[in-house]
Enzyme design. Structure first.
Site, short mmCIF file in Angstrom:
data_model
loop_
_atom_site.label_atom_id
_atom_site.label_comp_id
_atom_site.label_asym_id
_atom_site.label_seq_id
_atom_site.Cartn_x
_atom_site.Cartn_y
_atom_site.Cartn_z
N SER A 187 -13.32 0.45 -32.23
CA SER A 187 -14.41 0.90 -31.56
C SER A 187 -13.68 1.76 -30.30
CB SER A 187 -15.21 -0.29 -30.98
OG SER A 187 -14.25 -1.21 -30.34
N ARG A 234 -10.29 -14.61 -24.82
CA ARG A 234 -11.93 -14.49 -24.77
C ARG A 234 -12.40 -15.67 -25.53
NH1 ARG A 234 -12.02 -8.95 -27.61
NH2 ARG A 234 -10.67 -9.96 -29.02
N ASP A 273 -14.65 -13.59 -31.83
CA ASP A 273 -15.70 -13.70 -32.37
C ASP A 273 -16.18 -15.04 -33.05
OD1 ASP A 273 -16.24 -10.99 -32.21
OD2 ASP A 273 -14.82 -10.67 -33.68
N HIS A 302 -5.99 -11.87 -36.18
CA HIS A 302 -6.10 -10.52 -35.25
C HIS A 302 -4.97 -9.46 -35.64
CE1 HIS A 302 -6.51 -8.19 -31.76
NE2 HIS A 302 -7.93 -8.56 -31.72
N HIS A 340 -14.43 -6.03 -37.65
CA HIS A 340 -14.37 -5.58 -36.44
C HIS A 340 -15.52 -6.50 -35.63
CE1 HIS A 340 -13.14 -3.96 -32.74
NE2 HIS A 340 -13.89 -2.71 -32.76
N1 HAX Z 1 -8.99 -14.90 -43.37
C1 HAX Z 1 -8.36 -14.85 -44.63
N2 HAX Z 1 -7.33 -13.89 -44.62
C2 HAX Z 1 -6.86 -13.42 -43.79
C3 HAX Z 1 -7.58 -13.50 -42.26
C4 HAX Z 1 -8.51 -14.66 -42.40
N3 HAX Z 1 -9.05 -14.71 -41.13
N4 HAX Z 1 -6.96 -12.83 -41.33
C5 HAX Z 1 -6.20 -12.16 -41.95
N5 HAX Z 1 -5.97 -12.13 -43.56
C6 HAX Z 1 -5.31 -11.81 -44.61
C7 HAX Z 1 -5.60 -10.44 -44.68
O1 HAX Z 1 -6.92 -10.15 -45.39
C8 HAX Z 1 -4.23 -9.78 -45.40
O2 HAX Z 1 -4.46 -10.24 -46.82
P1 HAX Z 1 -4.07 -9.08 -47.78
O3 HAX Z 1 -2.53 -8.88 -47.70
O4 HAX Z 1 -4.49 -9.58 -49.07
O5 HAX Z 1 -4.66 -7.56 -47.54
C9 HAX Z 1 -3.35 -10.53 -44.86
O6 HAX Z 1 -3.93 -11.79 -44.03
C10 HAX Z 1 -2.62 -9.76 -43.62
O7 HAX Z 1 -3.41 -9.58 -42.74
P2 HAX Z 1 -2.85 -9.36 -40.94
O8 HAX Z 1 -1.83 -8.72 -41.15
O9 HAX Z 1 -2.80 -10.86 -40.67
O10 HAX Z 1 -4.38 -8.69 -40.35
P3 HAX Z 1 -4.97 -7.59 -40.18
O11 HAX Z 1 -4.13 -6.96 -39.09
O12 HAX Z 1 -4.70 -6.75 -41.47
O13 HAX Z 1 -6.47 -7.70 -40.05
C11 HAX Z 1 -8.27 -8.69 -39.24
C12 HAX Z 1 -6.76 -8.14 -38.85
C13 HAX Z 1 -8.81 -9.18 -37.82
C14 HAX Z 1 -8.87 -7.70 -39.86
C15 HAX Z 1 -8.27 -10.01 -40.06
O14 HAX Z 1 -7.51 -10.91 -39.48
C16 HAX Z 1 -9.61 -10.46 -40.61
O15 HAX Z 1 -10.13 -9.97 -41.59
N6 HAX Z 1 -10.23 -11.50 -39.76
C17 HAX Z 1 -11.42 -12.26 -40.10
C18 HAX Z 1 -12.38 -10.96 -39.57
C19 HAX Z 1 -12.55 -11.08 -38.03
O16 HAX Z 1 -12.58 -12.18 -37.40
N7 HAX Z 1 -12.40 -9.81 -37.59
C20 HAX Z 1 -12.60 -9.66 -35.81
C21 HAX Z 1 -11.35 -9.45 -35.27
C22 HAX Z 1 -11.40 -9.41 -33.75
C23 HAX Z 1 -12.23 -8.33 -33.56
O17 HAX Z 1 -11.98 -7.17 -33.86
N8 HAX Z 1 -13.46 -8.45 -33.11
O18 HAX Z 1 -14.37 -7.35 -32.80
#
Ligand code: HAX
Length: 437
Positions: free
Chosen positions: A241, A327, A373, A318, A271
């Site tokens: 964002s 937070r 979140d 994250h 996000h």
């Molecule tokens: N559940 C399951 N798998 C997860 C995970 C979770 N909560 N978090 C990360 N992973 C997985 C990823 O999908 C990725 O899998 P692949 O290798 O198969 O693609 C792997 O672990 C490595 O990911 P990472 O390097 O740890 O995390 P990223 O930086 O790629 O992504 C995310 C960060 C926040 C997008 C991710 O942790 C996620 O999808 N979390 C769940 C959604 C969420 O809570 N989003 C909000 C984040 C905070 C925010 O921005 N708020 O607005």
């Protein structure tokens, strides 16, 4: 000129020589490198953005202008009788780095109050949406409709010096910051409480108090709103964002275009929409259990079922953080104080006990800990905002405080049009010798 604007101007004049000197004397120095994984993997960790408004340490979490969140809550002035600070005080602090005094606060509050009028065509745009539309789509369109009010665009067309871009951007930013909570509350009432009708703002109330009032909420929801907007305000510049707003703003698109872009980025489930997803996921667990409280084993099974079906656990993980998000902790402490026996809160607390170990065992997520979140929906739900589709709108109102402050500084420091370089896959294969073997 208002105290806030003239203080901001002083700070801008003080800061500009630092940026100019870095560019002139140290422009060719290296501060980072980019690996293949970073180019393909969403630019994680590439040091290519500059902001002085907040900094995110992977272990400590966010600092606003050098202050941790507990320090922000302690130091910023609060409305009489309130536990949470004025959101307007945070805007002052993010823009200037200073904590406003009582007198400064009075002026800022009056200034915000004077900027709340919203042209009727914005309500018409909102009203024209079908009631099944997602509130984030409506919010984005409403902000776009307001673009007509941009002072920056008028000044730019007249022809102003680059040195003065910050001035009309500040006016646009402060106008939008004053108006966006009203737009959010209007969307809420239109979608979920049509019988209540539109409430006009109460000029005696601050941003948080007025938002609660327009949402039809009793105390302490004013403090809930203040807390929510403050913790969501900024998370340095690289998140989707904040970065989207900065990117769009770098083309000299005004704050309305940039903020609508921020809203669109925030609307994604990885996000900001994750807070809605957490509640949807928890409701799924409740439905599966009927009235029964799930045991630890049943909860573990639900988490595993989600992972095994290829989905992420919303609210966990994250891109930068490597510990529990402060937070999350602030909201957890708020729940422990104000809603310790709430059923949903107990569920979220139990999840905190089981999810990190499961994510470690699952072996993918680099950060097994909860992010903001995982907790925010519980607080809203407790105070009666159970329409979880709306939660990301709350996030967007909070995020506007940081994004708009950054946009003002972007123009003040003359940050350039963003234009990173892309390569083809074949070029990268050549560069790393992938074709040699
Ligand atoms: N559940 C399951 N798998 C997860 C995970 C979770 N909560 N978090 C990360 N992973 C997985 C990823 O999908 C990725 O899998 P692949 O290798 O198969 O693609 C792997 O672990 C490595 O990911 P990472 O390097 O740890 O995390 P990223 O930086 O790629 O992504 C995310 C960060 C926040 C997008 C991710 O942790 C996620 O999808 N979390 C769940 C959604 C969420 O809570 N989003 C909000 C984040 C905070 C925010 O921005 N708020 O607005």
């Amino acid at each position: 000129m208002s105290i806030l604007k003239s203080r901001l101007h002083e700070k801008i004049l003080e800061h500009r020589p630092r940026t100019t000197r870095l560019l002139k004397e140290f422009g060719e120095k290296v501060i980072g490198e980019v690996t293949v994984s970073q180019a393909i993997g969403g630019m994680r960790g590439v040091k290519s953005l500059v902001t002085d408004i907040s900094y995110l340490d992977p272990m400590e979490g966010i600092r606003y202008r050098g202050y941790t969140l507990p320090e922000v809550f302690e130091k910023l002035p609060k409305p009489p009788g309130a536990e949470m600070p004025y959101v307007e005080a945070l805007y002052f602090m993010l823009l200037t780095g200073d904590i406003p005094t009582e007198d400064e606060m009075k002026e800022v509050l009056a200034d915000f109050g004077n900027r709340r009028t919203i042209p009727h065509y914005v309500w018409d745009v909102i009203d024209s949406f079908p009631s099944e539309s997602h509130p984030m789509a409506i919010l984005s369109a409403a902000v776009m409709a307001l673009q007509r009010e941009s002072r920056f665009t008028v000044c730019y067309e007249k022809g102003i010096s680059k040195m003065d871009y910050w001035d009309s951007t500040y006016e646009d930013a402060t106008n939008l910051m004053s108006k966006i909570p009203l737009i959010g509350a209007y969307i809420y009432n239109k979608l979920y409480k049509p019988e209540a009708g539109h409430r006009y703002p109460d000029p005696a109330l601050d941003l948080g108090g007025n938002f609660a009032y327009m949402m039809g909420q009793e105390k302490p929801y004013d403090d809930v709103a203040r807390m929510y907007f403050i913790i969501h305000a900024d998370h340095e510049s690289g998140n989707v964002s904040a970065h989207t707003a900065h990117l769009v703003g770098s083309a000299l698109s005004d704050v309305y275009y940039s903020t609508a872009a921020m809203i669109n980025g925030l609307a994604g489930p990885l996000h900001g929409l994750a807070n809605q997803e957490v509640l949807r996921w928890l409701q799924g667990l409740n439905e599966q259990m009927g009235d029964k409280t799930p045991s630890t084993e049943e909860m573990k099974q639900y988490v595993w079922d989600t992972l095994n079906s290829g989905q992420v656990i919303p609210g966990y993980g994250h891109a930068v953080l490597r510990k529990t998000d402060p937070r999350y902790t602030i909201q957890r402490d708020f729940c422990l104080k104000n809603l310790p026996d709430d059923k949903l809160f107990s569920l979220v607390s139990k999840l905190y006990e089981v999810v990190p170990d499961i994510l470690r065992e699952h072996g993918k997520a680099k950060n097994p800990w909860p992010n903001v979140d995982a907790q925010s929906g519980v607080v809203q739900w407790f105070y009666g905002i159970t329409e979880y589709d709306f939660y990301t709108v709350l996030f967007a109102i909070g995020r506007s405080v940081g994004v708009l402050s950054n946009l003002v500084w972007d123009r003040a420091l003359g940050y350039s049009l963003e234009r990173p370089k892309s390569l083809t896959t074949a070029m990268i294969e050549d560069m790393v010798g992938a074709n040699d073997k």
